[in-house]
Enzyme design. Structure first.
Site, PDB file in Angstrom:
ATOM      1  N   HIS A  24      -2.492  83.441  34.939  1.00 18.38           N
ATOM      2  CA  HIS A  24      -1.909  84.454  34.324  1.00 18.38           C
ATOM      3  C   HIS A  24      -2.406  84.953  33.144  1.00 18.38           C
ATOM      4  O   HIS A  24      -1.737  84.635  31.872  1.00 18.38           O
ATOM      5  CB  HIS A  24      -0.391  84.038  34.386  1.00 18.38           C
ATOM      6  CG  HIS A  24       0.119  82.853  33.792  1.00 18.38           C
ATOM      7  ND1 HIS A  24      -0.261  82.444  32.576  1.00 18.38           N
ATOM      8  CD2 HIS A  24       0.838  81.814  34.266  1.00 18.38           C
ATOM      9  CE1 HIS A  24       0.311  81.350  32.218  1.00 18.38           C
ATOM     10  NE2 HIS A  24       0.781  81.063  33.132  1.00 18.38           N
ATOM     11  N   HIS A  78       8.686  70.501  36.922  1.00 22.81           N
ATOM     12  CA  HIS A  78       8.570  71.680  36.222  1.00 22.81           C
ATOM     13  C   HIS A  78       8.646  72.599  37.489  1.00 22.81           C
ATOM     14  O   HIS A  78       8.013  72.441  38.504  1.00 22.81           O
ATOM     15  CB  HIS A  78       7.083  71.624  35.522  1.00 22.81           C
ATOM     16  CG  HIS A  78       6.937  73.021  35.108  1.00 22.81           C
ATOM     17  ND1 HIS A  78       7.726  73.905  34.441  1.00 22.81           N
ATOM     18  CD2 HIS A  78       5.802  73.508  34.664  1.00 22.81           C
ATOM     19  CE1 HIS A  78       7.108  74.725  33.936  1.00 22.81           C
ATOM     20  NE2 HIS A  78       5.520  74.761  33.974  1.00 22.81           N
ATOM     21  N   GLU A  80       7.488  76.025  37.412  1.00 19.75           N
ATOM     22  CA  GLU A  80       6.652  77.158  37.531  1.00 19.75           C
ATOM     23  C   GLU A  80       5.824  77.041  38.825  1.00 19.75           C
ATOM     24  O   GLU A  80       5.574  75.816  39.197  1.00 19.75           O
ATOM     25  CB  GLU A  80       5.606  77.076  36.286  1.00 19.75           C
ATOM     26  CG  GLU A  80       4.782  78.376  36.170  1.00 19.75           C
ATOM     27  CD  GLU A  80       4.343  78.525  34.819  1.00 19.75           C
ATOM     28  OE1 GLU A  80       3.960  77.600  33.859  1.00 19.75           O
ATOM     29  OE2 GLU A  80       3.478  79.621  34.975  1.00 19.75           O
ATOM     30  N   ASP A  82       2.993  77.069  40.013  1.00 17.62           N
ATOM     31  CA  ASP A  82       1.850  76.249  40.220  1.00 17.62           C
ATOM     32  C   ASP A  82       2.101  75.048  40.783  1.00 17.62           C
ATOM     33  O   ASP A  82       1.539  74.286  41.473  1.00 17.62           O
ATOM     34  CB  ASP A  82       0.923  76.436  39.129  1.00 17.62           C
ATOM     35  CG  ASP A  82       1.457  75.937  37.829  1.00 17.62           C
ATOM     36  OD1 ASP A  82       2.582  76.475  37.644  1.00 17.62           O
ATOM     37  OD2 ASP A  82       0.719  75.492  36.862  1.00 17.62           O
ATOM     38  N   HIS A 145       6.522  73.168  29.582  1.00 15.96           N
ATOM     39  CA  HIS A 145       5.946  74.299  28.992  1.00 15.96           C
ATOM     40  C   HIS A 145       6.960  75.452  29.281  1.00 15.96           C
ATOM     41  O   HIS A 145       6.898  76.540  28.560  1.00 15.96           O
ATOM     42  CB  HIS A 145       4.596  74.631  29.527  1.00 15.96           C
ATOM     43  CG  HIS A 145       4.396  76.059  30.024  1.00 15.96           C
ATOM     44  ND1 HIS A 145       3.981  76.623  31.200  1.00 15.96           N
ATOM     45  CD2 HIS A 145       4.261  77.025  29.053  1.00 15.96           C
ATOM     46  CE1 HIS A 145       3.836  77.799  30.982  1.00 15.96           C
ATOM     47  NE2 HIS A 145       3.707  78.023  29.814  1.00 15.96           N
ATOM     48  N   ASP A 164       3.109  69.659  32.468  1.00 20.33           N
ATOM     49  CA  ASP A 164       1.861  70.558  32.082  1.00 20.33           C
ATOM     50  C   ASP A 164       1.284  69.712  30.684  1.00 20.33           C
ATOM     51  O   ASP A 164      -0.029  69.875  30.490  1.00 20.33           O
ATOM     52  CB  ASP A 164       2.454  71.856  31.554  1.00 20.33           C
ATOM     53  CG  ASP A 164       2.507  72.746  32.492  1.00 20.33           C
ATOM     54  OD1 ASP A 164       1.841  72.371  33.844  1.00 20.33           O
ATOM     55  OD2 ASP A 164       3.298  73.837  32.431  1.00 20.33           O
ATOM     56  N   TYR A 192      -6.711  74.412  26.776  1.00 19.37           N
ATOM     57  CA  TYR A 192      -5.408  74.512  27.654  1.00 19.37           C
ATOM     58  C   TYR A 192      -4.254  74.458  26.404  1.00 19.37           C
ATOM     59  O   TYR A 192      -3.222  75.382  26.323  1.00 19.37           O
ATOM     60  CB  TYR A 192      -5.373  73.184  28.274  1.00 19.37           C
ATOM     61  CG  TYR A 192      -4.028  73.089  29.127  1.00 19.37           C
ATOM     62  CD1 TYR A 192      -4.018  73.484  30.438  1.00 19.37           C
ATOM     63  CD2 TYR A 192      -2.845  72.555  28.582  1.00 19.37           C
ATOM     64  CE1 TYR A 192      -2.994  73.255  31.274  1.00 19.37           C
ATOM     65  CE2 TYR A 192      -1.746  72.201  29.336  1.00 19.37           C
ATOM     66  CZ  TYR A 192      -1.527  72.394  30.683  1.00 19.37           C
ATOM     67  OH  TYR A 192      -0.602  72.513  31.407  1.00 19.37           O
ATOM     68  N   HIS A 225      -2.297  69.008  35.754  1.00 16.97           N
ATOM     69  CA  HIS A 225      -3.481  69.508  35.688  1.00 16.97           C
ATOM     70  C   HIS A 225      -4.656  68.792  35.320  1.00 16.97           C
ATOM     71  O   HIS A 225      -4.344  68.086  34.086  1.00 16.97           O
ATOM     72  CB  HIS A 225      -3.477  71.089  34.865  1.00 16.97           C
ATOM     73  CG  HIS A 225      -2.528  72.099  35.149  1.00 16.97           C
ATOM     74  ND1 HIS A 225      -2.630  72.838  36.454  1.00 16.97           N
ATOM     75  CD2 HIS A 225      -1.309  72.321  34.851  1.00 16.97           C
ATOM     76  CE1 HIS A 225      -1.525  73.441  36.535  1.00 16.97           C
ATOM     77  NE2 HIS A 225      -0.922  73.515  35.664  1.00 16.97           N
TER      78      HIS A 225
HETATM   79 FE1  FEO Z   1       3.961  75.841  33.296  1.00 17.36          FE
HETATM   80 FE2  FEO Z   1       1.423  74.452  35.163  1.00 17.36          FE
HETATM   81  O1  FEO Z   1       2.592  75.250  34.708  1.00 17.36           O
END
Ligand code: FEO
Length: 397
Positions: A24, A78, A80, A82, A145, A164, A192, A225
């Protein structure tokens, strides 16, 4: 890839996304990973899922450890996409007894998937659940996040599954910090932070203070991640402390665009003024040659951010407006600024650059320099002076 045992009976079962290059608007030049973890105990728990399109990788790795139908709980740290993109398919397949999420996660899941019939269990900070030999303790980490984000902590293993936070966008076959180049790892972690979490630095400061004061003993940090911090989790916690404090070093970044090289000549003269006053770390970043997320990474530890743009159609150059909109949203602090630019007839860009500095609460070292058409050696002296005045302000701060 294969499932990797990160602690006895705790496994990485996520997916490696080797080929994505854009997250994004953040340039992920070396891909990313969507980490998911699995605990095998009296209850079997899956922590997070993966982006839509990577479900088969997740399933392949789970199958190496356990029959997916044996998973009792899914913890979604989370919402989101992903991490939740493949959640509906995984729920259909697993039919878990519980889907554990934060109170805000519950709301966000309903708003994303419109499935009030799923077996939610809402966990607040301080809540825990026993799995057999282990326990999961939940900590809401709002805005790290998203409002729904939470950490899961396994005290018996001193393991923090951190969603995250503490992550990096870097696709690798290695899973641990001690298996990769530490400098490259920290560079990915800094990028990041600069692009995902900088805006939330006050919340990171609060969380780190809480961890320091009453916090759990942490032997391993497993983010959603990138690499897992096994050898030295303290290194990333200390780096987060520096980044959250927005500690700056004697470094200036000159962020600019140029049409026919006049503003570029001005940028070089500003750099020369900075160097004359002893600032040796100066980066010139052309906004159409450097991705906005790489520019933000350079801004992270810079003491000065100097902006240059010619005027085009009574405005900034559009790529400059792109970078500044992005930078303003991430709220860099503890900087000194200045602005400059060439123009042909109307010259509005300088005023607009100064307005961006004001909006970001970055004090300008001086009013800025505007040069009509092509600069001369004589007019470039004003740019050298601009660089010198920024350097003097940096040296005083
Ligand atoms: Fe806020 Fe890896 O998503």
């Amino acid at each position: 890839m294969k499932a990797v045992e990160i602690k006895p009976n705790i496994f990485w079962v996520g997916a490696v996304d080797w080929n994505s290059r854009d997250f994004h608007g953040y340039s992920i030049k070396k891909g990313t990973t969507y980490n998911a973890y699995l605990i095998r105990d009296e209850k079997t728990v899956l922590f997070d899922t993966v982006r839509s399109g990577f479900k088969n990788d997740l399933l392949h790795h789970i199958h190496q450890v356990v029959d997916p139908a044996k998973i009792d709980y899914i913890v979604l740290n989370h919402v989101e996409l992903d991490h939740s993109g493949s959640l509906p398919e995984m729920i259909d397949l697993i039919k878990p007894e519980k889907i554990i999420c934060s109170p805000m996660g519950h709301k966000a899941l309903l708003e994303h998937f419109h499935r009030p019939d799923w077996p939610y269990m809402v966990a607040k900070t301080g809540d825990s659940i026993a799995l057999g030999k282990r326990t999961i303790k939940f900590v809401e980490t709002r805005m790290l996040h998203w409002p729904d984000s939470m950490f899961s902590y396994i005290p018996e293993d001193k393991l923090l599954i951190s969603s995250d936070a503490f992550g990096q966008h870097w696709a690798t076959s290695e899973r641990f910090d001690d298996e990769v180049d530490p400098h490259e790892l920290m560079a990915h972690a800094a990028k990041y932070y600069a692009n995902i979490l900088l805006l939330f630095s006050p919340i990171v400061q609060k969380l780190l203070a809480e961890i320091k004061a009453n916090g759990p003993e942490i032997e391993m940090i497993a983010p959603d991640h990138g690499l897992i911090w096994r050898k030295n989790p303290t290194a990333i916690i200390e780096a987060y402390q520096r980044w959250a404090n927005q500690e700056a070093r004697d470094k200036a970044v000159i962020v600019y665009d140029t049409m026919w090289h006049s503003t570029e000549k001005m940028a070089k003269a500003v750099a020369s003024g900075l160097q004359q006053e002893g600032i040796n770390s100066v980066s010139l970043l052309h906004v159409r040659k450097n991705h906005r997320s790489d520019i933000m990474t350079e801004v992270l530890d810079a003491k000065a951010v100097i902006l240059g743009s010619p005027t085009l159609n009574n405005n900034l150059m559009p790529a400059m407006a792109d970078v500044l909109t992005y930078m303003k949203g991430l709220r860099p602090k503890n900087k000194i600024g200045a602005a400059f630019g060439s123009y042909g007839w109307s010259g509005e860009a300088l005023k607009q650059l100064n307005k961006y500095l004001e909006d970001m609460e970055i004090p300008a070292a001086q009013d800025g320099v505007r040069i009509k058409n092509v600069p001369t050696h004589k007019t470039l002296k004003d740019c050298v002076e601009l660089g010198r005045s920024v350097a003097q302000a940096m040296n005083k701060s």
